[in-house]
Design a protein around this motif. Structure first.
Motif, PDB file in Angstrom:
ATOM      1  N   ALA A 209       3.268  17.475  69.549  1.00 56.52           N
ATOM      2  CA  ALA A 209       3.841  16.430  68.702  1.00 56.52           C
ATOM      3  C   ALA A 209       2.999  16.220  67.454  1.00 56.52           C
ATOM      4  CB  ALA A 209       3.962  15.130  69.495  1.00 56.52           C
ATOM      5  N   ALA A 210       1.662  16.235  67.620  1.00 60.67           N
ATOM      6  CA  ALA A 210       0.773  16.066  66.468  1.00 60.67           C
ATOM      7  C   ALA A 210       0.961  17.205  65.473  1.00 60.67           C
ATOM      8  CB  ALA A 210      -0.675  16.001  66.934  1.00 60.67           C
ATOM      9  N   ALA A 211       1.119  18.432  65.988  1.00 66.32           N
ATOM     10  CA  ALA A 211       1.327  19.582  65.105  1.00 66.32           C
ATOM     11  C   ALA A 211       2.638  19.453  64.343  1.00 66.32           C
ATOM     12  CB  ALA A 211       1.307  20.865  65.922  1.00 66.32           C
ATOM     13  N   ALA A 212       3.663  18.903  65.005  1.00 67.41           N
ATOM     14  CA  ALA A 212       4.951  18.718  64.335  1.00 67.41           C
ATOM     15  C   ALA A 212       4.843  17.716  63.202  1.00 67.41           C
ATOM     16  CB  ALA A 212       6.002  18.274  65.357  1.00 67.41           C
ATOM     17  N   VAL A 213       3.988  16.688  63.401  1.00 76.36           N
ATOM     18  CA  VAL A 213       3.843  15.646  62.387  1.00 76.36           C
ATOM     19  C   VAL A 213       3.141  16.167  61.140  1.00 76.36           C
ATOM     20  CG1 VAL A 213       2.730  13.458  61.880  1.00 76.36           C
ATOM     21  CG2 VAL A 213       3.882  13.793  64.063  1.00 76.36           C
ATOM     22  N   LYS A 214       2.082  16.964  61.333  1.00 75.89           N
ATOM     23  CA  LYS A 214       1.300  17.407  60.171  1.00 75.89           C
ATOM     24  C   LYS A 214       1.861  18.682  59.538  1.00 75.89           C
ATOM     25  CE  LYS A 214      -2.141  20.031  62.869  1.00 75.89           C
ATOM     26  NZ  LYS A 214      -3.576  20.177  63.167  1.00 75.89           N
ATOM     27  N   LYS A 215       3.041  19.084  59.967  1.00 75.98           N
ATOM     28  CA  LYS A 215       3.683  20.259  59.394  1.00 75.98           C
ATOM     29  C   LYS A 215       3.904  20.057  57.898  1.00 75.98           C
ATOM     30  CE  LYS A 215       7.787  23.170  59.842  1.00 75.98           C
ATOM     31  NZ  LYS A 215       9.082  23.359  60.557  1.00 75.98           N
ATOM     32  N   ALA A 216       3.522  21.037  57.101  1.00 72.05           N
ATOM     33  CA  ALA A 216       3.674  20.944  55.651  1.00 72.05           C
ATOM     34  C   ALA A 216       5.136  20.715  55.282  1.00 72.05           C
ATOM     35  CB  ALA A 216       3.155  22.216  54.990  1.00 72.05           C
ATOM     36  N   GLY A 217       5.358  19.780  54.375  1.00 74.79           N
ATOM     37  CA  GLY A 217       6.720  19.503  53.930  1.00 74.79           C
ATOM     38  C   GLY A 217       7.428  18.445  54.733  1.00 74.79           C
ATOM     39  N   GLY A 218       6.759  17.895  55.742  1.00 73.56           N
ATOM     40  CA  GLY A 218       7.382  16.833  56.519  1.00 73.56           C
ATOM     41  C   GLY A 218       8.236  17.352  57.649  1.00 73.56           C
ATOM     42  N   PRO A 219       9.085  16.490  58.231  1.00 73.85           N
ATOM     43  CA  PRO A 219       9.911  16.867  59.376  1.00 73.85           C
ATOM     44  C   PRO A 219      10.977  17.869  58.966  1.00 73.85           C
ATOM     45  CG  PRO A 219      10.543  14.711  58.571  1.00 73.85           C
ATOM     46  CD  PRO A 219       9.314  15.100  57.814  1.00 73.85           C
ATOM     47  N   PRO A 220      11.584  18.529  59.925  1.00 73.00           N
ATOM     48  CA  PRO A 220      12.649  19.481  59.593  1.00 73.00           C
ATOM     49  C   PRO A 220      13.890  18.769  59.070  1.00 73.00           C
ATOM     50  CG  PRO A 220      12.496  19.181  61.968  1.00 73.00           C
ATOM     51  CD  PRO A 220      11.313  18.480  61.373  1.00 73.00           C
TER      52      PRO A 220
END
Length: 366
Positions: free
Chosen positions: A44-55
Motif C-alpha cells: 500500500a505504501a508503494a502504491a501511494v508513493k508511485k510517481a504521478g499519483g494514483p492510477p
C-alpha cells in the motif's frame, strides 16, 4: 483528495505488527497470492508513493451510516454534513490526473458537479441552474480546507488513512479471507483495538488485489454484527476516463457566476464555516490512538432566525435524546451513538471520541 495510506502510518503499523501475532495465510475465493499484513502495508505504501499519483480511474462510491441516531430532518441535501449521519449516499468520481478530476453528487431531483480540468474549475448545481467558475488561490494552504467534512471527503482511501493513523502497539493487525469489492478481488486487512474503552470492535480494509488501493472500509461497533459505518466502491474501473468527463460548458439559460474557493455557499453557511474553523484551532486532543478524545470550547448560542434550518432542527432532535449527567467536574448532556460519544458540559466544553461514556466523563474531570 488524498488517495492512500501514508508511508509514515505504514511504519507505525509495522511496529505494531512486531508486538503481536499476525495471521499470515490468505484463503478463500477469489484466490490471491498469500500476503502477510506487513507485506500488504508495504504494498500500500508503494502504491501511494508511485510517481504521478494514483492510477487513472472512475467509479461510484457509496457511504452508509447506521449509528443508531433518530431520524434527522433536512437530510435531502447531499452536500450537507448532516447527510453523512444516517442512510446511504453516493458519489461518482472520475480521476484522470492531479489536475483532471470530476466529482458528482446525485440528489433526489438534481445533481451537483465539481469539475477540475487544468487551470479551470467549475461547480455546477442543476437544482439552481447555476454554474460557478471557481477562482483558485495562488497558493493552497492547509487552513483553507473546510472544517466540516462533506460527502466528497469520504472516499475509501481517505477513511482508510484516518484509521491507519490510529494504529499503535494497542492494535491487533491481521489478514482475513480474500473477498470481492465492486467485482474486483481484494485482500482484507483487519485492525482490532485492544483498549476496552474503545467503541470500535474492528475496522476492515479491503485492498485491491492488483494495485493495493483501499476499495472499501467497514467499521464495526462492539456488540454489533453489521457495520456501523461503511464506505466503498460499488463500481470501479482502473482506466483513463474519457476526456469529455472533464469538459464543461454552462448550459444555455444557466446562471453563470464566479466565486473564490470556499465561498460557494450562502453567507450564513460561510459564517458558520468561519466559526467552525476558529473552533478547530482550539481543539485539544487527550490520549492517542483509538481512545483519543477531542476537547474544544463550545458556546450554546441562540439560533434566532435560524430555527427552521436543517442544522438547527437536527441539533434539537439529537439534544432531545441526550442524557443529563453530572460529576465532580460539573454537569452536562451526554450523547451516545454506536461509534461516537459526545459530552456538552454546562461550563462550555464539547468532548467527543469513539470511547465509552465512562471514559469521556473521566476526561471531563481532568
Amino acid at each position: 483528495m488524498r488517495w492512500g495510506v501514508p508511508i509514515a502510518a505504514a511504519a507505525v503499523i509495522g511496529a505494531a505488527i512486531g508486538a503481536g501475532p499476525v495471521i499470515a495465510a490468505v484463503s478463500g475465493d477469489p484466490v490471491l497470492p498469500e500476503r502477510t499484513a506487513a507485506q500488504l502495508l508495504a504494498d500500500a505504501a508503494a502504491a501511494v508513493k508511485k510517481a504521478g499519483g494514483p492510477p487513472a480511474m472512475s467509479g461510484t462510491v457509496q457511504q452508509t451510516a447506521s449509528l443508531g441516531l433518530p431520524a434527522l430532518p433536512g437530510q435531502g441535501g447531499a452536500a450537507s454534513p448532516l447527510a453523512l449521519l444516517s442512510g446511504s449516499h453516493e458519489v461518482k468520481v472520475w480521476y484522470g490526473s492531479q489536475d483532471r478530476l470530476r466529482i458528482a453528487l446525485p440528489g433526489q431531483m438534481s445533481e451537483t458537479n465539481l469539475i477540475v480540468n487544468g487551470d479551470q474549475t467549475w461547480y455546477w448545481d442543476s437544482g439552481t441552474n447555476t454554474a460557478t467558475k471557481v477562482k483558485l488561490p495562488a497558493k493552497t494552504e492547509q487552513d483553507q480546507k473546510l472544517p466540516t467534512p462533506g460527502p466528497t471527503d469520504l472516499t475509501p482511501q481517505q477513511v482508510a488513512e484516518t484509521f491507519l493513523d490510529r494504529v499503535n502497539e494497542d492494535t491487533g493487525v491481521s489478514v482475513t479471507n480474500t473477498s470481492e469489492v465492486a467485482g474486483r478481488p481484494v485482500y482484507q486487512l483487519v485492525l482490532t483495538p485492544k483498549a476496552q474503552s474503545s467503541l470500535v470492535k474492528e475496522v476492515r480494509l479491503a485492498l485491491d488485489g492488483e494495485n493495493y488501493m483501499p476499495l472499501q472500509v467497514q467499521v464495526f461497533a462492539k456488540e454489533s454484527a453489521e457495520p456501523a459505518f461503511q464506505v466503498g466502491f460499488t463500481q470501479v474501473t482502473f482506466s483513463p476516463p474519457a476526456e469529455e468527463n472533464f469538459v464543461f460548458t454552462p448550459p444555455a439559460g444557466a446562471k453563470v457566476e464566479e466565486a473564490e474557493l470556499g465561498k460557494l455557499r450562502e453567507p450564513a453557511a460561510a459564517d458558520h464555516s468561519k466559526e467552525a474553523g476558529k473552533a478547530a484551532e482550539q481543539v485539544k486532543v487527550v490520549g492517542d490512538g483509538w481512545t483519543s478524545v477531542a476537547v474544544l470550547p463550545f458556546e450554546q448560542k441562540g439560533q434566532q432566525g435560524r430555527q427552521d434550518s436543517p442544522e438547527a432542527q437536527a441539533a434539537k432532535v439529537i439534544l432531545d435524546q441526550a442524557t443529563p449527567v453530572s460529576g465532580t467536574w460539573g454537569s452536562g448532556k451526554l450523547i451516545r451513538t454506536k461509534l461516537v460519544t459526545a459530552l456538552l458540559t454546562d461550563d462550555g466544553r464539547l468532548l467527543a471520541g469513539a470511547v465509552t461514556p465512562d471514559e469521556l466523563v473521566k476526561v471531563a474531570g481532568r
